[in-house]
Enzyme design. Sequence first.
Site, mmCIF file in Angstrom:
data_model
loop_
_atom_site.group_PDB
_atom_site.id
_atom_site.type_symbol
_atom_site.label_atom_id
_atom_site.label_comp_id
_atom_site.label_asym_id
_atom_site.label_seq_id
_atom_site.Cartn_x
_atom_site.Cartn_y
_atom_site.Cartn_z
ATOM 1 N N ASP A 93 143.645 72.355 63.146
ATOM 2 C CA ASP A 93 144.775 71.425 63.104
ATOM 3 C C ASP A 93 145.448 71.514 61.740
ATOM 4 O OD1 ASP A 93 143.370 69.839 61.322
ATOM 5 O OD2 ASP A 93 143.434 68.021 62.538
ATOM 6 N N ASP A 259 136.234 64.297 67.769
ATOM 7 C CA ASP A 259 135.681 64.789 66.506
ATOM 8 C C ASP A 259 135.544 63.606 65.574
ATOM 9 O OD1 ASP A 259 137.988 64.688 64.323
ATOM 10 O OD2 ASP A 259 138.877 65.226 66.249
ATOM 11 N N CYS A 369 113.968 66.084 62.865
ATOM 12 C CA CYS A 369 114.947 67.065 62.370
ATOM 13 C C CYS A 369 114.430 67.790 61.123
ATOM 14 C CB CYS A 369 116.306 66.413 62.138
ATOM 15 S SG CYS A 369 116.585 65.762 60.491
#
Length: 413
Positions: A93, A259, A369
């Site tokens: 963008d 997003d 994680c």
Amino acid sequence: MKFYFPDSQDLVDPSFDFATEKRSETRIRQRDDLYAHELFRKPPYDGMLVSKAIVEGSGGSTGRYTLGQQRRFFIEGVREFMRLPDHLEVMGDCGAFTYVKEPEPPVTVEEVSMFYEECGFDYGASIDHVILDYRPEWDHCLPGIDAVPDDCRQRQEITIELAREFMRHHRKQRLSFEPLGVVQGWSPKSYSYAFSALQKMGFKYIALGGLVPLKSNEILQVLETISPKVRPTTRLHLFGVTRLDHVKRFAGHGVVSFDSTSPLRQAFKEDKDNYYGRNRTYVAIRVPQVDVNVKLKNRILSGEVKQSEAFRLERECLDALGKFDRRRFQRKALVQLLMEYQELCGATRNYAAAYDELLTDRPWKDCKCTVCKELSINVVVFRGAERNRRRGFHNVYVTFNKLKRIRRKLTVA
Ligand SMILES: [Zn+2]
């Protein structure tokens, strides 16, 4: 529902040693550093959003990339530069927020299209001009009264015209990326008007911009107004929105992607909610660096604080945190020590209760994680970019896993 992670040159240095706080002397930024999709076993997003303005700068501001990085970005293309795995998609963008104060976007359709095409983007957004007002009441003015300021109308007209030009150029040049039309508005009806215009131009993928400051119910109102007009072949994207609680309803209105940087930024830009736990968020423990923290440096320079005392307490806090993690230090004593250091730093906020909750729950021990496994308690320490950004990456990981669970439920349903 796909999640795109906006690039802002957020990388971590794998050579950073958390005990000595030193890094490899031969490290080259970006080239040796790791993106979130390289740090975890599986990338914590479906794709990345890259703004032309972040890469090149715009409207007088410089981008986040050095000249050398910019050159390499153009030669290698976005995929190779960011070392993106094949299955990740990349959306481009213009970075409209960087030129929000200008009367008109400082970029042309040709420049933007060339950027997307030459650098190998999968999707490229049309040029938009952000409208900062959101006033649904302007939809209900009495006949003959127009409350909408000229500036809002002009920005919308500019955005629609640039989308038309962008589509025309894309067709004429037979460009290979998919064009993404961007809609700007100030109310449900105005968004709906712009959306219809873009759909008529032939855009099959349409993004709604300017939603960042809106409340979830306001976003839903916009979507409800647009929804009846959305053709079965048209997909929607939401710029800058993570509202996982509403994913199901968003999907019902034709939204296929969004997003957001907020999971990353919350780690170090917010006062609280810095670390995403399984069922709640936690504050991160502030241990400012004596030689970096401006407030502390000023207190030392003015003679209010002894430098040796600051260094001693800083070291003691870090040591105690490590010991606490190995169950060799009492929680209460640790909180007290942290408070002592915070007072010396001149902090105005008292985090004692929040630290106590965090240290009681030890949420980093529950997370599977890579970041939490490698850093252990360091992941909840608010100190320097290497810790703070990794905590942000953990938050992105948690967000993506939540989204994946929601997606599975939606598929089953
Ligand atoms: Zn984690």
